[in-house]
Design a protein around this motif. Sequence first.
Motif, PDB file in Angstrom:
ATOM      1  N   PHE A  82     -19.570  21.528  -7.295  1.00 32.73           N
ATOM      2  CA  PHE A  82     -20.326  22.954  -7.491  1.00 32.73           C
ATOM      3  C   PHE A  82     -21.738  23.279  -7.343  1.00 32.73           C
ATOM      4  O   PHE A  82     -22.060  24.111  -6.525  1.00 32.73           O
ATOM      5  CB  PHE A  82     -19.363  23.544  -8.633  1.00 32.73           C
ATOM      6  CG  PHE A  82     -19.704  25.023  -9.118  1.00 32.73           C
ATOM      7  CD1 PHE A  82     -19.615  25.924  -8.181  1.00 32.73           C
ATOM      8  CD2 PHE A  82     -20.261  25.320 -10.294  1.00 32.73           C
ATOM      9  CE1 PHE A  82     -20.145  27.344  -8.344  1.00 32.73           C
ATOM     10  CE2 PHE A  82     -20.618  26.500 -10.668  1.00 32.73           C
ATOM     11  CZ  PHE A  82     -20.385  27.790  -9.698  1.00 32.73           C
ATOM     12  N   GLU A 113     -30.740  33.562  -8.677  1.00 31.27           N
ATOM     13  CA  GLU A 113     -30.871  32.965  -9.600  1.00 31.27           C
ATOM     14  C   GLU A 113     -29.522  32.884 -10.253  1.00 31.27           C
ATOM     15  O   GLU A 113     -28.507  33.439 -10.522  1.00 31.27           O
ATOM     16  CB  GLU A 113     -31.628  33.864 -10.481  1.00 31.27           C
ATOM     17  CG  GLU A 113     -31.715  33.368 -12.048  1.00 31.27           C
ATOM     18  CD  GLU A 113     -32.460  34.488 -12.657  1.00 31.27           C
ATOM     19  OE1 GLU A 113     -33.548  35.153 -12.391  1.00 31.27           O
ATOM     20  OE2 GLU A 113     -32.083  35.034 -13.793  1.00 31.27           O
ATOM     21  N   PHE A 114     -29.009  31.410 -10.598  1.00 32.54           N
ATOM     22  CA  PHE A 114     -27.789  30.693 -11.178  1.00 32.54           C
ATOM     23  C   PHE A 114     -28.282  30.183 -12.436  1.00 32.54           C
ATOM     24  O   PHE A 114     -29.206  29.661 -12.838  1.00 32.54           O
ATOM     25  CB  PHE A 114     -27.373  29.588 -10.322  1.00 32.54           C
ATOM     26  CG  PHE A 114     -26.618  30.125  -9.164  1.00 32.54           C
ATOM     27  CD1 PHE A 114     -25.378  30.148  -9.174  1.00 32.54           C
ATOM     28  CD2 PHE A 114     -27.151  30.352  -7.988  1.00 32.54           C
ATOM     29  CE1 PHE A 114     -24.591  30.590  -7.965  1.00 32.54           C
ATOM     30  CE2 PHE A 114     -26.499  30.789  -6.969  1.00 32.54           C
ATOM     31  CZ  PHE A 114     -25.054  30.981  -6.907  1.00 32.54           C
ATOM     32  N   ASN A 115     -27.292  30.347 -13.438  1.00 33.20           N
ATOM     33  CA  ASN A 115     -27.450  29.850 -14.884  1.00 33.20           C
ATOM     34  C   ASN A 115     -26.157  29.142 -15.107  1.00 33.20           C
ATOM     35  O   ASN A 115     -25.184  29.689 -15.514  1.00 33.20           O
ATOM     36  CB  ASN A 115     -28.011  30.953 -15.668  1.00 33.20           C
ATOM     37  CG  ASN A 115     -28.574  30.669 -17.138  1.00 33.20           C
ATOM     38  OD1 ASN A 115     -28.358  29.245 -17.409  1.00 33.20           O
ATOM     39  ND2 ASN A 115     -29.286  31.617 -17.632  1.00 33.20           N
ATOM     40  N   LEU A 116     -26.471  27.793 -14.930  1.00 36.80           N
ATOM     41  CA  LEU A 116     -25.329  26.767 -15.274  1.00 36.80           C
ATOM     42  C   LEU A 116     -25.163  26.289 -16.666  1.00 36.80           C
ATOM     43  O   LEU A 116     -26.132  25.903 -17.218  1.00 36.80           O
ATOM     44  CB  LEU A 116     -25.073  25.854 -13.958  1.00 36.80           C
ATOM     45  CG  LEU A 116     -25.017  26.164 -12.605  1.00 36.80           C
ATOM     46  CD1 LEU A 116     -24.512  24.954 -11.798  1.00 36.80           C
ATOM     47  CD2 LEU A 116     -23.931  27.087 -12.617  1.00 36.80           C
TER      48      LEU A 116
ATOM     49  N   ARG B 278     -23.187  33.502  -1.919  1.00 40.09           N
ATOM     50  CA  ARG B 278     -23.894  32.574  -3.301  1.00 40.09           C
ATOM     51  C   ARG B 278     -23.162  33.181  -4.418  1.00 40.09           C
ATOM     52  O   ARG B 278     -22.546  32.160  -5.156  1.00 40.09           O
ATOM     53  CB  ARG B 278     -25.267  32.854  -3.165  1.00 40.09           C
ATOM     54  CG  ARG B 278     -25.889  32.072  -2.186  1.00 40.09           C
ATOM     55  CD  ARG B 278     -27.368  32.018  -2.389  1.00 40.09           C
ATOM     56  NE  ARG B 278     -28.387  33.277  -2.358  1.00 40.09           N
ATOM     57  CZ  ARG B 278     -28.669  33.677  -1.165  1.00 40.09           C
ATOM     58  NH1 ARG B 278     -28.555  33.083   0.025  1.00 40.09           N
ATOM     59  NH2 ARG B 278     -29.337  34.692  -1.269  1.00 40.09           N
ATOM     60  N   ALA B 279     -23.161  34.569  -4.726  1.00 39.78           N
ATOM     61  CA  ALA B 279     -22.465  34.987  -5.938  1.00 39.78           C
ATOM     62  C   ALA B 279     -20.855  34.540  -5.816  1.00 39.78           C
ATOM     63  O   ALA B 279     -20.641  34.317  -7.045  1.00 39.78           O
ATOM     64  CB  ALA B 279     -22.743  36.495  -6.038  1.00 39.78           C
ATOM     65  N   LEU B 281     -19.617  31.809  -4.952  1.00 45.07           N
ATOM     66  CA  LEU B 281     -19.543  30.384  -5.428  1.00 45.07           C
ATOM     67  C   LEU B 281     -19.014  30.267  -6.925  1.00 45.07           C
ATOM     68  O   LEU B 281     -18.131  29.844  -7.314  1.00 45.07           O
ATOM     69  CB  LEU B 281     -20.810  29.507  -5.107  1.00 45.07           C
ATOM     70  CG  LEU B 281     -21.062  29.064  -3.858  1.00 45.07           C
ATOM     71  CD1 LEU B 281     -22.238  28.342  -3.854  1.00 45.07           C
ATOM     72  CD2 LEU B 281     -19.735  28.163  -3.485  1.00 45.07           C
ATOM     73  N   LEU B 282     -19.926  31.186  -7.689  1.00 45.19           N
ATOM     74  CA  LEU B 282     -19.565  31.070  -8.934  1.00 45.19           C
ATOM     75  C   LEU B 282     -18.245  31.943  -9.484  1.00 45.19           C
ATOM     76  O   LEU B 282     -17.466  31.540 -10.154  1.00 45.19           O
ATOM     77  CB  LEU B 282     -20.659  31.779  -9.878  1.00 45.19           C
ATOM     78  CG  LEU B 282     -20.493  31.476 -11.339  1.00 45.19           C
ATOM     79  CD1 LEU B 282     -21.837  30.754 -11.558  1.00 45.19           C
ATOM     80  CD2 LEU B 282     -20.469  32.821 -11.903  1.00 45.19           C
ATOM     81  N   GLU B 285     -15.609  29.879  -8.627  1.00 46.66           N
ATOM     82  CA  GLU B 285     -15.166  28.721  -9.652  1.00 46.66           C
ATOM     83  C   GLU B 285     -14.554  29.101 -10.920  1.00 46.66           C
ATOM     84  O   GLU B 285     -13.975  28.706 -11.637  1.00 46.66           O
ATOM     85  CB  GLU B 285     -16.483  27.913 -10.026  1.00 46.66           C
ATOM     86  CG  GLU B 285     -16.510  26.777 -10.684  1.00 46.66           C
ATOM     87  CD  GLU B 285     -16.192  25.610  -9.718  1.00 46.66           C
ATOM     88  OE1 GLU B 285     -15.978  25.769  -8.265  1.00 46.66           O
ATOM     89  OE2 GLU B 285     -16.061  24.333 -10.216  1.00 46.66           O
ATOM     90  N   GLY B 310     -21.027  29.932 -16.096  1.00 46.81           N
ATOM     91  CA  GLY B 310     -22.328  30.232 -15.935  1.00 46.81           C
ATOM     92  C   GLY B 310     -22.575  31.685 -15.445  1.00 46.81           C
ATOM     93  O   GLY B 310     -21.489  32.397 -15.366  1.00 46.81           O
ATOM     94  N   THR B 311     -23.684  32.109 -15.066  1.00 43.23           N
ATOM     95  CA  THR B 311     -23.916  33.332 -14.634  1.00 43.23           C
ATOM     96  C   THR B 311     -24.677  33.157 -13.272  1.00 43.23           C
ATOM     97  O   THR B 311     -25.294  32.180 -13.000  1.00 43.23           O
ATOM     98  CB  THR B 311     -24.624  34.351 -15.406  1.00 43.23           C
ATOM     99  OG1 THR B 311     -25.963  33.726 -15.719  1.00 43.23           O
ATOM    100  CG2 THR B 311     -23.855  34.604 -16.732  1.00 43.23           C
ATOM    101  N   VAL B 312     -24.609  34.343 -12.242  1.00 44.46           N
ATOM    102  CA  VAL B 312     -25.614  34.259 -11.148  1.00 44.46           C
ATOM    103  C   VAL B 312     -25.954  35.687 -10.996  1.00 44.46           C
ATOM    104  O   VAL B 312     -25.324  36.622 -11.420  1.00 44.46           O
ATOM    105  CB  VAL B 312     -24.616  33.921  -9.870  1.00 44.46           C
ATOM    106  CG1 VAL B 312     -23.417  34.610  -9.673  1.00 44.46           C
ATOM    107  CG2 VAL B 312     -25.591  33.794  -8.567  1.00 44.46           C
TER     108      VAL B 312
END
Lengths: 378, 378
Positions: A82, A113-116, B278-279, B281-282, B285, B310-312
């Motif tokens: 991922f 901006e991703f925050n994982l 891109r968004a 992807l999260l 998931e 997480g967040t995007v």
Amino acid sequence: MMEFTIRRDYFINQLNDTLKAISPRTTLPILTGIKIDAKEDEVILTGSDSEISIEISIPKQVDGEDIVTISETGSVVLPGRFFVDIIKKLPGKDVKLSTNAQFQTLITSGHSEFNLSGLDPDQYPLLPQVSQDDAIQLPIKVLKNVIAQTNFAVSTSETRPVLTGVNWLIQDNELICTATDSHRLAVRKLKLEDEDIDNKNVIIPGKALAELNKIVSDSEDDINIFFASNQVLFKVGHINFISRLLEGHYPDTSRLFPENYETKIEMSNSDFYHAIDRASLLAREGGNNVIKLSTGNEEVELSSTSPEIGTVKEDVNANDVEGSNLKISFNSKYMMDALKAIDSDEVEVEFFGTMKPFTLKPKEDDSVVQLILPIRTY
Amino acid sequence: MMEFTIRRDYFINQLNDTLKAISPRTTLPILTGIKIDAKEDEVILTGSDSEISIEISIPKQVDGEDIVTISETGSVVLPGRFFVDIIKKLPGKDVKLSTNAQFQTLITSGHSEFNLSGLDPDQYPLLPQVSQDDAIQLPIKVLKNVIAQTNFAVSTSETRPVLTGVNWLIQDNELICTATDSHRLAVRKLKLEDEDIDNKNVIIPGKALAELNKIVSDSEDDINIFFASNQVLFKVGHINFISRLLEGHYPDTSRLFPENYETKIEMSNSDFYHAIDRASLLAREGGNNVIKLSTGNEEVELSSTSPEIGTVKEDVNANDVEGSNLKISFNSKYMMDALKAIDSDEVEVEFFGTMKPFTLKPKEDDSVVQLILPIRTY
């Protein structure tokens, strides 16, 4: 509190290689992640499925070009596949990673901006340490060749676990690699340049060699190979590839090779290969993979019959046929695998009777021998 | 007692196209085969899965070059995929087929000889006949475009069979193609050149259009389209592609389109697409595909949150934002499909409130409209 900014294209390539060690099916969930260590002067990526581990060092500069700027050292484990998918799709030339004390990791690039949620790197298993003295050194292209000529013949069944690996026997400065699934056997011999190598007898898992082969790209560069009691380390450039060794004794296969052929044929590797490939279409459609071969004067005929479907007959021009006429049957896949592994335009096939294993090798070259058990049909 | 010799490379291409109509899962075993008819001056190949059928004519000559020499006319049905695999692997430039009275077929090329059990062509179902007058004529590239802009939106569920097709409505010399799976809807309108076309209202199966799209290669040439009561024939060059039509009434969707937007944004199609990609992807998931969009002054922000992962957040530069500020959620896949179908660099998105369907179309162009139902999250 790791923080660094890295060239995205370079990062992607190293991440892709690290991923090759990672299996989505693992008993230890943290092993689905990639460990990232930002040190003073390098970033280290680690992936592992506990059988094989890959450690890649990313230096600050490559060929005079800045690759990574490390503002704070630290470590984190991020979800493997991922995380790599995100890095691949980010818009910018660079990407910045910064991790807080709870291992939350902010990934920024362009307007994205991703925050994982990351994991504690202290939970990640320690990699086995392999002492880096007493190396064998081989050109990468030679290693890849050795793998291609033997690894296909390992067993895929766990009934006899040692047969799922390739036996690497080092004695008297010669490396002898042997693989067999007990229906066919591949041997590759190689003189080692270095004169002072200790004798060794180890079994390297076939899967590890297959992954290694995918990661190292063909080149004249050398690869260094180090052995520990139950691990092997392949070191090439900035990549450390570590595999466990298989335990147990590999069978002695040297006595399997017959002497004094009854029939010997010499022919073009590619003509023979393509004729078998065609005949095997029908053999496969018929539900088995059996092809019959018969020899006459300078002639080799291949055939296969499937009552419901039909028949096929292929005439192959032989350069030379010696000895008595022969009829023999074999599994077409084994024969095609063996011919592919013989890295030579002309191939010699020696038969020792309808029921005995036969051998294939390049013309006038004993460094590779492929042995195949026939199938009883006549 | 069919017998002919044919250029192998040309034969392979035609066989590959014929195969596209053939399904390995068929209730009628003979339909896994390809029917071959050698006539006086052409060889005709037929493949069918009873929903779609493909008929290809191979002429004696193409561009002055000899393609096929027919020594005896006749027909046979040969096992589709398997027969094509054989032809692909044969060694010669030409291949000769000859069939005896029991439909045993001898295939020879170079030193290779296959003998296959064929089937009686009289057992092969007759293809539907479609009268070839009253055609619509379209350039192939326009047809492919129309298919690409609508076909992705058909339903994959058999709950309402008519929704698995695309509605082709011809009225007042305009073609209106509509597809919907009841979560999103795609409409493409096209003025027809010809002035005298009868009004029609048919439903063409989505799968048939997808296969047709694969077979015809992008070109300026025309395709002719003929309709019968329950069949449609697409005729291009030497290929006849026939599909059955779906029975039933297609719902009237024209009243679904809202008027007077509350919020309208204009932006780069590709910037918007990649930010959603891109968004998503999260979002994927996290197990759903939900992305939130909010607008402020000249700003569009996309975001997605998955508690465990997480967040995007993505900022997209808009060229223009009109109307009231908005927060809305949608399925990222539907949005990406719609943006791909809008064949234009700039896209206009019109919103009619958080709970109402919104529309996407190329800037200053009403020929394509994509409508998507939002997801309730705010």
